[in-house]
Scaffold this active site. Structure first.
Site, PDB file in Angstrom:
ATOM      1  N   LYS A  41      73.160  53.819  48.762  1.00 23.42           N
ATOM      2  CA  LYS A  41      73.508  52.480  49.251  1.00 23.42           C
ATOM      3  C   LYS A  41      73.380  52.307  50.768  1.00 23.42           C
ATOM      4  O   LYS A  41      74.055  51.475  51.374  1.00 23.42           O
ATOM      5  CB  LYS A  41      74.911  52.054  48.787  1.00 23.42           C
ATOM      6  CG  LYS A  41      75.188  52.260  47.323  1.00 23.42           C
ATOM      7  CD  LYS A  41      74.046  51.912  46.400  1.00 23.42           C
ATOM      8  CE  LYS A  41      73.704  50.455  46.356  1.00 23.42           C
ATOM      9  NZ  LYS A  41      72.428  50.249  45.596  1.00 23.42           N
ATOM     10  N   HIS A 100      68.790  61.616  47.373  1.00 23.64           N
ATOM     11  CA  HIS A 100      70.136  61.359  47.909  1.00 23.64           C
ATOM     12  C   HIS A 100      70.891  62.681  48.102  1.00 23.64           C
ATOM     13  O   HIS A 100      72.083  62.670  48.395  1.00 23.64           O
ATOM     14  CB  HIS A 100      70.951  60.503  46.936  1.00 23.64           C
ATOM     15  CG  HIS A 100      70.552  59.063  46.870  1.00 23.64           C
ATOM     16  ND1 HIS A 100      70.157  58.344  47.970  1.00 23.64           N
ATOM     17  CD2 HIS A 100      70.533  58.188  45.828  1.00 23.64           C
ATOM     18  CE1 HIS A 100      69.891  57.095  47.594  1.00 23.64           C
ATOM     19  NE2 HIS A 100      70.111  56.979  46.309  1.00 23.64           N
ATOM     20  N   SER A 130      79.058  48.621  49.212  1.00 24.42           N
ATOM     21  CA  SER A 130      77.846  48.475  48.416  1.00 24.42           C
ATOM     22  C   SER A 130      77.901  49.397  47.191  1.00 24.42           C
ATOM     23  O   SER A 130      77.508  49.007  46.082  1.00 24.42           O
ATOM     24  CB  SER A 130      76.636  48.806  49.293  1.00 24.42           C
ATOM     25  OG  SER A 130      75.444  48.637  48.581  1.00 24.42           O
ATOM     26  N   TYR A 185      70.749  51.942  59.481  1.00 30.85           N
ATOM     27  CA  TYR A 185      70.584  50.635  58.818  1.00 30.85           C
ATOM     28  C   TYR A 185      70.847  49.508  59.806  1.00 30.85           C
ATOM     29  O   TYR A 185      70.093  48.532  59.885  1.00 30.85           O
ATOM     30  CB  TYR A 185      71.574  50.583  57.653  1.00 30.85           C
ATOM     31  CG  TYR A 185      71.598  49.320  56.824  1.00 30.85           C
ATOM     32  CD1 TYR A 185      70.969  49.281  55.576  1.00 30.85           C
ATOM     33  CD2 TYR A 185      72.286  48.184  57.249  1.00 30.85           C
ATOM     34  CE1 TYR A 185      71.016  48.130  54.792  1.00 30.85           C
ATOM     35  CE2 TYR A 185      72.337  47.034  56.475  1.00 30.85           C
ATOM     36  CZ  TYR A 185      71.703  47.009  55.250  1.00 30.85           C
ATOM     37  OH  TYR A 185      71.750  45.876  54.471  1.00 30.85           O
ATOM     38  N   SER A 222      65.498  38.703  52.404  1.00 31.61           N
ATOM     39  CA  SER A 222      65.150  37.571  51.527  1.00 31.61           C
ATOM     40  C   SER A 222      63.809  37.799  50.819  1.00 31.61           C
ATOM     41  O   SER A 222      63.653  37.463  49.650  1.00 31.61           O
ATOM     42  CB  SER A 222      65.133  36.265  52.326  1.00 31.61           C
ATOM     43  OG  SER A 222      64.216  36.388  53.374  1.00 31.61           O
ATOM     44  N   LYS A 250      73.720  41.678  49.161  1.00 34.89           N
ATOM     45  CA  LYS A 250      73.864  40.825  50.347  1.00 34.89           C
ATOM     46  C   LYS A 250      72.999  41.282  51.524  1.00 34.89           C
ATOM     47  O   LYS A 250      72.576  40.482  52.332  1.00 34.89           O
ATOM     48  CB  LYS A 250      75.331  40.814  50.792  1.00 34.89           C
ATOM     49  CG  LYS A 250      76.240  40.012  49.879  1.00 34.89           C
ATOM     50  CD  LYS A 250      77.537  39.715  50.579  1.00 34.89           C
ATOM     51  CE  LYS A 250      78.444  38.848  49.737  1.00 34.89           C
ATOM     52  NZ  LYS A 250      79.775  38.721  50.367  1.00 34.89           N
TER      53      LYS A 250
END
Ligand code: A3P
Length: 291
Positions: A41, A100, A130, A185, A222, A250
């Site tokens: 995440k 991971h 998340s 991130y 988006s 999100k």
């Protein structure tokens, strides 16, 4: 049907991964392979798509031939979902692969061949948030339970792939011993073009500014949310049920503020300071402040 967690060399992993642990540990990396390593995440899919677009010189169509989990295979899951080990073995070099696994569990062949590693880290609060929503969907893990219980488990490292704290510190402390690019991130969110450029240099490419801008646009939240080859809408429902929440949820920095209560945040902070006291690693927990 859900899988439980099982300790593998002291790290809780989904039992479906634990079952095939010897095969995973013996994964044969090749010289030139590039490993994308993250705690779950943390924006894995985002950096995977960025890497793919860089490799294809910003040509989105060339990145559309298959879903992201087939283009950049997940080495822990080759025994239980496509692409299988044979397919990955037949992929031409350089291969781009995802894991991971915490530093100490990365298959040794990656280090033996001095493979490039791109590590992407995300602040603990947003990663936990998340992960909580993700574990409602992902059948490879137990039910998440209440947020309060889940947060405790996250702080104790009792979630899939173990402790966030050990994971981010593990790669951070070893990064200079390897050919490793350590990214955040929050930085990509704030300065996507310059971070994409870092990845480009690291991969030995040189693309014009207009291409970098195109990559930043095509890998924005988006755009990726609406890209069926990047948004996991093609992923088997038995493994990930997106009827309640979606994989592309999100994509923000600081969304944890909508989930953490004031007292949970205080408790988390106290524990965080202890676990992160001896490291130079620093995270942004919202776009404005540093922690
Ligand atoms: P949220 O649940 O906070 O929205 P991973 O790929 O490691 O599983 O990470 C998934 C997280 O990264 C999700 O976070 C997802 O929305 C976010 N993400 C995916 N693509 C993104 C993008 N292009 N920009 C920002 N965040 C993105």
């Amino acid at each position: 049907m859900r899988f439980q967690l099982k300790l593998v060399e002291g790290v809780p992993l989904s039992e479906i991964i634990a079952l095939y642990w010897q095969e995973i540990k013996n994964f044969q990396a090749r010289p030139g392979d590039v490993l994308i390593a993250t705690y779950p995440k943390s924006g894995t899919t985002w950096i995977q798509e960025i890497v793919e677009m860089i490799c294809h010189n910003g040509d989105l169509e060339k990145c559309q031939h298959a879903p992201i989990y087939e283009r950049i295979p997940f080495i822990e899951l080759l025994q239980c979902m496509p692409p299988d080990a044979e397919t990955v073995n037949a992929m031409p070099s350089p291969r781009y692969l995802k894991t991971h696994l915490p530093y100490q569990l990365v298959p040794p062949s990656f280090w033996k061949h001095n493979c490039k590693v791109i590590y992407l880290a995300r602040n603990a609060r947003d990663a936990a948030t998340s992960y909580y929503y993700f574990d409602h969907m992902a059948k490879i893990h137990p039910e998440p339970g209440s947020w309060d219980q889940y947060l405790q488990r996250f702080m104790n490292g009792n979630v899939g792939w173990g402790s966030w704290y050990d994971h981010v510190k593990g790669f951070w402390e070893e990064k200079d011993k390897h050919d490793m690019l350590y990214l955040f991130y929050e930085d990509i969110k704030q300065n996507s073009i310059s971070e994409i450029q870092k990845v480009m240099w690291f991969l030995g490419k040189d693309l014009p500014d207009a291409t970098l801008e195109k990559i930043a646009h095509c890998t924005s939240f988006s755009q990726m949310k609406n890209n069926a080859m990047a948004n996991y809408s093609t992923f088997p429902k038995e493994m990930m049920d997106q009827s309640q929440y979606t994989f592309m949820r999100k994509g923000q920095v600081g969304d944890w503020k909508n989930l953490f209560t004031v007292s949970q945040n205080e408790l988390f902070e106290e524990d965080y300071r202890k676990k992160m006291s001896k490291t130079t690693l620093k995270f942004q927990v919202s776009i404005e402040d540093m922690s």
